[in-house]
Design a protein around this motif. Structure first.
Motif, PDB file in Angstrom:
ATOM      1  N   VAL A 140      13.613  -0.123  -4.287  1.00 35.30           N
ATOM      2  CA  VAL A 140      12.445  -0.637  -3.572  1.00 35.30           C
ATOM      3  C   VAL A 140      11.218   0.173  -3.982  1.00 35.30           C
ATOM      4  O   VAL A 140      11.336   1.335  -4.409  1.00 35.30           O
ATOM      5  CB  VAL A 140      12.631  -0.589  -2.037  1.00 35.30           C
ATOM      6  N   TYR A 141      10.045  -0.445  -3.836  1.00 38.63           N
ATOM      7  CA  TYR A 141       8.789   0.193  -4.228  1.00 38.63           C
ATOM      8  C   TYR A 141       7.812   0.162  -3.063  1.00 38.63           C
ATOM      9  O   TYR A 141       7.767  -0.806  -2.299  1.00 38.63           O
ATOM     10  CB  TYR A 141       8.182  -0.524  -5.440  1.00 38.63           C
ATOM     11  N   GLN A 142       6.999   1.210  -2.973  1.00 39.31           N
ATOM     12  CA  GLN A 142       6.048   1.348  -1.876  1.00 39.31           C
ATOM     13  C   GLN A 142       4.839   0.436  -2.031  1.00 39.31           C
ATOM     14  O   GLN A 142       4.431   0.124  -3.141  1.00 39.31           O
ATOM     15  CB  GLN A 142       5.526   2.790  -1.809  1.00 39.31           C
ATOM     16  N   LYS A 143       4.257   0.075  -0.894  1.00 38.52           N
ATOM     17  CA  LYS A 143       2.916  -0.484  -0.872  1.00 38.52           C
ATOM     18  C   LYS A 143       1.928   0.672  -0.715  1.00 38.52           C
ATOM     19  O   LYS A 143       2.266   1.706  -0.136  1.00 38.52           O
ATOM     20  CB  LYS A 143       2.727  -1.447   0.307  1.00 38.52           C
ATOM     21  N   ASN A 144       0.723   0.486  -1.186  1.00 39.20           N
ATOM     22  CA  ASN A 144      -0.334   1.470  -0.983  1.00 39.20           C
ATOM     23  C   ASN A 144      -1.037   1.130   0.331  1.00 39.20           C
ATOM     24  O   ASN A 144      -1.754   0.138   0.413  1.00 39.20           O
ATOM     25  CB  ASN A 144      -1.325   1.451  -2.144  1.00 39.20           C
ATOM     26  N   MET A 145      -0.835   1.944   1.322  1.00 39.46           N
ATOM     27  CA  MET A 145      -1.379   1.651   2.648  1.00 39.46           C
ATOM     28  C   MET A 145      -2.728   2.322   2.900  1.00 39.46           C
ATOM     29  O   MET A 145      -3.327   2.134   3.956  1.00 39.46           O
ATOM     30  CB  MET A 145      -0.376   2.096   3.729  1.00 39.46           C
ATOM     31  N   THR A 146      -3.206   3.120   1.949  1.00 37.39           N
ATOM     32  CA  THR A 146      -4.493   3.807   2.132  1.00 37.39           C
ATOM     33  C   THR A 146      -5.589   3.201   1.263  1.00 37.39           C
ATOM     34  O   THR A 146      -6.645   2.835   1.754  1.00 37.39           O
ATOM     35  CB  THR A 146      -4.343   5.304   1.839  1.00 37.39           C
ATOM     36  N   MET A 147      -5.339   3.110  -0.057  1.00 36.67           N
ATOM     37  CA  MET A 147      -6.276   2.447  -0.968  1.00 36.67           C
ATOM     38  C   MET A 147      -5.560   1.212  -1.491  1.00 36.67           C
ATOM     39  O   MET A 147      -4.836   1.264  -2.480  1.00 36.67           O
ATOM     40  CB  MET A 147      -6.697   3.391  -2.095  1.00 36.67           C
ATOM     41  N   GLU A 148      -5.790   0.105  -0.848  1.00 33.73           N
ATOM     42  CA  GLU A 148      -4.955  -1.089  -0.942  1.00 33.73           C
ATOM     43  C   GLU A 148      -4.655  -1.557  -2.364  1.00 33.73           C
ATOM     44  O   GLU A 148      -3.521  -1.888  -2.686  1.00 33.73           O
ATOM     45  CB  GLU A 148      -5.610  -2.225  -0.155  1.00 33.73           C
TER      46      GLU A 148
END
Length: 364
Positions: A140-148
């Motif tokens: 699985v891979y992360q989403k960028n939740m700070t700089m979209e």
């Protein structure tokens, strides 16, 4: 386009000027200064917004004294970036018992620096950087939740970015073929050409994660961990290039990681294609296949020589970094061959045919 990059008093670089082009390829031995040149570029990019000196979003290098060239007497680190008659100096200085101070000097009354601030904006992907530490195969891979919409210096958000923007229609110059002009379509066109695979993505409900799967030959829904590692390292390179806006500057470290030589040669075609769309690439590599891929393109007239600058970085007898622009002649011949300029194949071949006494490589 950035035409020159001049570095003074930084790490092993006492003073060096690099002439740049659509593609600037940095080659040379380990610890010779290639990464320091890229870091000079990163230094400029991460200081175009808030002044953060040597430690920011793109790189974190520690203290001023750790990075000042020990072979120079100056008390300043200077990175100069220019185009034509315009240039801007970033001067990082430290006096006794005072924290490092960053000063900007611009010979265009601020116009060139203002253009750089816009043209090297990391948060808007105008400047893209992918390190050699980028993520490999993951379930699985992360989403960028700070700089979209930032893909990340390690490519950690590339798959999530592709999932979100898969249906975005790319500008005409970025599209090959005549079937699918979306980001996903063009990513798969190049991924198929380079590595004979295609990617699909899916958001995991209730989690800030995305999963990817690959199709290869007749096999479908292959997990990233069950397919060749090179494909996972390659996918972030393709995404970051195709997702970059017009006139973006893209810095890549070792794009060849885990790729077969034939895939590396095809990757050179991809880079050249990207460079013709107005994007500028700075590439650091240890691969003779990347080096020879550009030589072959020049030799066959499929690539314009003037659009590619190859800089060979080495240490002199005083352990100071020096740069030599590699001259490519007819049939891809190296006109100014030097020791360690990808001569190992010739050295090994000489051993195999019994010419053990020959120390310097020759051109093929």
């Amino acid at each position: 386009m950035i035409e020159t990059l001049k570095i003074k008093n930084f790490k092993s670089i006492k003073e060096m000027k690099i002439n740049c082009a659509n593609i600037t390829l940095l080659i040379g031995t380990n610890s010779s200064g290639k990464s320091s040149i890229l870091q000079g570029l990163l230094f400029v990019a991460q200081n175009t917004g808030k002044k953060c000196g040597l430690n920011g979003e793109l790189m974190s290098l520690g203290s001023f004294e750790e990075n000042r060239c020990v072979y120079a007497d100056e008390k300043e680190i200077i990175i100069e970036i220019g185009a034509g008659e315009y240039m801007a100096d970033l001067v990082l200085s430290r006096e006794i018992e005072i924290e490092p101070n960053l000063h900007i000097k611009d010979n265009s009354q601020g116009k060139w620096w203002e253009a750089l601030c816009s043209g090297l904006d990391y948060e808007k992907r105008a400047f893209q950087y992918l390190s050699c530490h980028r993520v490999g195969p993951q379930n699985v891979y992360q989403k960028n939740m700070t700089m979209e919409d930032v893909i990340g210096t390690d490519g950690q958000y590339a798959v999530a970015f592709l999932n979100k923007h898969s249906s975005d229609v790319l500008e005409t110059k970025l599209c090959k073929g005549n079937v699918d002009y979306t980001l996903l379509g063009q990513v798969n066109l190049w991924l198929s050409y380079i590595a004979d695979a295609e990617i699909s993505t899916e958001e995991i409900r209730g989690a800030d994660m995305v999963k990817a799967s690959y199709t290869m030959h007749d096999a479908r829904q292959i997990r990233p961990t069950n397919i060749g590692s090179g494909i996972s390292y390659l996918i972030s390179v393709i995404i970051i290039c195709l997702a970059s806006p017009k006139e973006a500057v893209i810095a890549l470290e070792n794009p060849e990681i885990h790729l077969h030589p034939s895939a590396q040669a095809k990757l050179c075609e991809f880079f050249y294609f990207i460079s013709l769309t107005g994007r500028q690439l700075f590439i650091e590599t240890h691969s003779d296949h990347i080096f020879n891929g550009f030589r072959a393109g020049i030799a066959t007239n499929e690539m314009e020589k003037d659009k590619i600058k190859i800089q060979f970085i080495s240490l002199n007898e005083e352990h100071i970094s020096q740069a030599m622009q590699v001259q490519i002649g007819q049939m891809g011949r190296i006109e100014n061959q030097r020791k360690d300029l990808f001569d190992q194949f010739d050295l090994d071949l000489n051993k195999m045919i019994g010419l053990r006494g020959k120390k310097n490589g020759t051109n093929p």
